[in-house]
Design an enzyme around this catalytic site. Structure first.
Site, mmCIF file in Angstrom:
data_model
loop_
_atom_site.group_PDB
_atom_site.id
_atom_site.type_symbol
_atom_site.label_atom_id
_atom_site.label_comp_id
_atom_site.label_asym_id
_atom_site.label_seq_id
_atom_site.Cartn_x
_atom_site.Cartn_y
_atom_site.Cartn_z
ATOM 1 N N CYS A 97 0.811 -1.222 0.000
ATOM 2 C CA CYS A 97 0.000 0.000 0.000
ATOM 3 C C CYS A 97 0.842 1.269 0.000
ATOM 4 C CB CYS A 97 -0.964 0.005 1.186
ATOM 5 S SG CYS A 97 -0.170 0.052 2.809
ATOM 6 N N LYS A 124 -4.267 -9.143 12.452
ATOM 7 C CA LYS A 124 -4.442 -7.706 12.219
ATOM 8 C C LYS A 124 -5.918 -7.473 11.921
ATOM 9 C CE LYS A 124 -2.858 -3.948 9.188
ATOM 10 N NZ LYS A 124 -1.930 -3.598 8.079
ATOM 11 N N LYS A 152 -2.574 -6.727 16.433
ATOM 12 C CA LYS A 152 -2.928 -5.307 16.457
ATOM 13 C C LYS A 152 -4.399 -5.126 16.090
ATOM 14 C CE LYS A 152 -1.557 -2.688 12.925
ATOM 15 N NZ LYS A 152 -0.756 -2.068 11.856
#
Length: 285
Positions: A124, A197, A250
């Protein structure tokens, strides 16, 4: 046998005693510091969306690396902020020898060679459409993305990365990275995937700060549903089976239950990733 034979306060009587029996120790030696780097020469400027963070390169990056060393922080996690001219649809700048991460690694190896250098690996940051993978017919093509991930991992290792941290949550990413690293002779380079994630608005400041926010978000198709704690255990187990040396969970504060469950099941080191939105909330408070 209970009170008065048992007096737990005996072990709290002095600071020295409390330190001696403390169950959980937290020090700078447990921290990994994120750094944002660019290929622009000698950059040192604040990132508006990430208060307290600066975009660094060259001499300012070297100076900051020495400051990190003096404060006892053992590791850094590198993120690239690529300029518009460095972005395309296949993240080609990520695997270039003169890419922003590669240049930063050279600076850091010279300035503070004893630091552990970890590189985030996601497309990204380098893609003109902001997506975490190669797009095909409006969807992220998992296997085409894996080809790029393997090549980028080798490029990072060749530039001096000690640990590769793939963050895109692509199926099979650890296996592909491990195979590519080993085939290129980097058997000593470790992997630390973002194994659990969870899709979250808490990544907003990071996406804004790195200018990597896609026009149409597809993160829910590869990042995890926050409701799925059991699925997180499966994802972690798969990454470890594929060769992960450490794993990341996370966002940290909203996933404490997941971290606790993972510690009970897995023996690898676990990193709790405190993300940009969490940091912003603490600063605002």
């Amino acid at each position: 046998m209970a009170f008065p034979a048992h007096r737990p306060r005996r072990l709290r009587a002095t600071a020295t005693m409390r330190n001696l029996v403390r169950e959980t120790q937290l020090s700078p030696h447990d921290f990994i510091l994120p750094l944002f780097v660019t290929s622009q020469a000698d950059a040192d400027r604040p990132i508006a969306a990430l208060p307290g963070c600066r975009l660094l390169s060259g001499a300012p990056l070297a100076e900051f690396a020495r400051t990190i060393r003096d404060h006892g922080v053992p590791a850094v996690l590198l993120f690239a902020i690529a300029g518009p001219g460095e972005k395309d649809l296949v993240a080609s700048a990520a695997s270039r020898a003169d890419g922003p991460i590669q240049e930063a690694l050279a600076v850091l190896k010279d300035a503070a060679p004893e630091r552990v250098l970890i590189t985030d690996l996601c497309l990204c940051e380098y893609k003109s459409d902001g997506h975490c993978g190669v797009l095909a017919d409006g969807r992220i093509d998992n296997d085409a993305t894996l080809e790029r991930i393997g090549a980028i991992a080798v490029a990072f290792a060749r530039a001096g990365a000690d640990v590769i941290a793939p963050s895109g949550m692509m199926d099979g990413m650890v296996q592909v990275i491990r195979a590519a690293l080993d085939a290129a002779g980097f058997t000593h380079t470790a992997t630390m995937p973002y194994s659990a994630k969870f899709a979250s608005a808490l990544y907003g400041p990071f996406k804004a700060g790195t200018d990597s926010n896609p026009e149409v978000g597809l993160h829910a198709t590869h990042q995890m549903d926050v409701a799925n704690g059991r699925e997180a255990m499966r994802e972690i187990a798969l990454d470890i089976e594929e060769g992960a040396d450490m794993i990341i969970i996370k966002p940290a504060l909203t996933c404490l239950d997941v971290i606790h469950a993972a510690r009970g099941r897995f023996d690898v080191p676990i990193a709790a990733y405190h993300v940009s939105g969490e940091s912003a909330m603490i600063r605002a408070a």
